[in-house]
Design a protein around this motif. Structure first.
Motif, mmCIF file in Angstrom:
data_model
loop_
_atom_site.group_PDB
_atom_site.id
_atom_site.type_symbol
_atom_site.label_atom_id
_atom_site.label_comp_id
_atom_site.label_asym_id
_atom_site.label_seq_id
_atom_site.Cartn_x
_atom_site.Cartn_y
_atom_site.Cartn_z
ATOM 1 N N CYS A 63 31.108 15.117 -18.534
ATOM 2 C CA CYS A 63 30.528 13.945 -17.901
ATOM 3 C C CYS A 63 31.041 13.868 -16.475
ATOM 4 N N PHE A 118 30.934 4.278 -16.475
ATOM 5 C CA PHE A 118 30.532 4.674 -17.821
ATOM 6 C C PHE A 118 29.414 3.811 -18.401
ATOM 7 N N GLU A 125 29.018 8.013 -27.025
ATOM 8 C CA GLU A 125 29.094 9.407 -26.563
ATOM 9 C C GLU A 125 30.485 9.701 -26.015
ATOM 10 N N ARG A 126 31.046 10.852 -26.435
ATOM 11 C CA ARG A 126 32.367 11.268 -25.968
ATOM 12 C C ARG A 126 32.284 12.678 -25.400
ATOM 13 N N ASP A 172 38.360 2.272 -19.148
ATOM 14 C CA ASP A 172 37.307 2.634 -20.096
ATOM 15 C C ASP A 172 37.290 4.101 -20.493
ATOM 16 N N SER A 175 37.942 5.604 -24.270
ATOM 17 C CA SER A 175 36.897 5.455 -25.283
ATOM 18 C C SER A 175 35.772 6.460 -25.105
ATOM 19 N N ARG A 176 35.794 7.200 -23.996
ATOM 20 C CA ARG A 176 34.740 8.173 -23.717
ATOM 21 C C ARG A 176 35.204 9.624 -23.853
#
Length: 238
Positions: A63, A118, A125-126, A172, A175-176
């Motif tokens: 990402c 994010f 989604e990770r 955040d 959590s991704r």
């Protein structure tokens, strides 16, 4: 007196003002589309550096936050990532990312999302690697920095009021990340490294310098470009 970081950012913004029509630039041995209002990566050394420094997860997911023209997201797909999600807060940039994904025939592996950090990504989604070439120039408030007409979107690529965006990113990111995933930040000596370190600790991270190199700029300043990995703090024992 204007800070060194502010001076460099304003000089870069002035260069961007001259880009008023769609054009192309050369980077990493390839041609890329560039739309007006999108950060032009070929104007600084950092773009090529990060493209070579990133540990692309072959067969995995990446990402990129604030992808701009999408050159790094496209490169990730070319280097073997199974899929890449690229975000940007501006419409011009998301259009630009899509153009370059199509130009280099990786649009089946590069998905583009418009929104802040994010927020626009698919829920749950990770990723194996998350990278953000951050807007490291700290300002005191959202009105700080140049207010030249037509540069409002581009200001977001350089200026972060009181490091609010950095704080949200650090808050955040956990959590991704997929299990064992890596969180990477593009930064420079013009940023507030002490504040970054403090914010990182507040959100459970510790910065580690992976790569760095210094160059003189055309603006008469010497900049140390950095690739920082943010590692989880060791659990505390009560």
């Amino acid at each position: 007196m204007e800070s060194t970081a502010g001076h460099v950012a304003q000089e870069l913004l002035r260069q961007h003002e001259g880009i008023s029509e769609p054009t192309t630039f050369r980077l990493l041995g390839l041609d890329w589309d560039l739309l007006p209002g999108v950060y032009a990566p070929h104007l600084t050394r950092s773009a090529a550096l990060y493209a070579e420094w990133i540990p692309y997860p072959t067969g995995g997911s990446l990402c990129e936050i604030g992808s701009g023209t999408g050159y790094l997201a496209v490169t990730a797909a070319q280097r073997g990532c199974r899929y890449v999600h690229a975000t940007d807060i501006t419409s011009a940039a998301t259009e630009n990312i899509a153009l370059n994904a199509q130009r280099h025939s990786v649009d089946d592996r590069v998905s583009v999302f418009k929104g802040d950090l994010f927020a626009p990504l698919p829920e749950g989604e990770r990723y194996d690697v998350i990278f953000w070439n951050s807007n490291f120039v700290e300002t005191l408030d959202s009105a700080s920095g140049p207010n030249t007409a037509g540069t409002d979107d581009l200001r977001l690529a350089f200026f972060d009021a009181e490091y609010h965006a950095h704080s949200t990113f650090l808050r955040d990111a956990a959590s991704r990340l997929a299990p064992g995933g890596r969180l990477l930040l593009g930064f420079t000596s013009l940023g507030n490294s002490a504040k970054l370190t403090a914010l990182a600790r507040d959100h459970g991270w510790r910065p580690k310098l992976l790569r760095g190199v210094s160059y003189d700029t055309t603006f008469g300043e010497r900049i140390h470009y950095q690739l920082i990995e943010l590692l989880p703090l060791a659990p505390r024992h009560n």
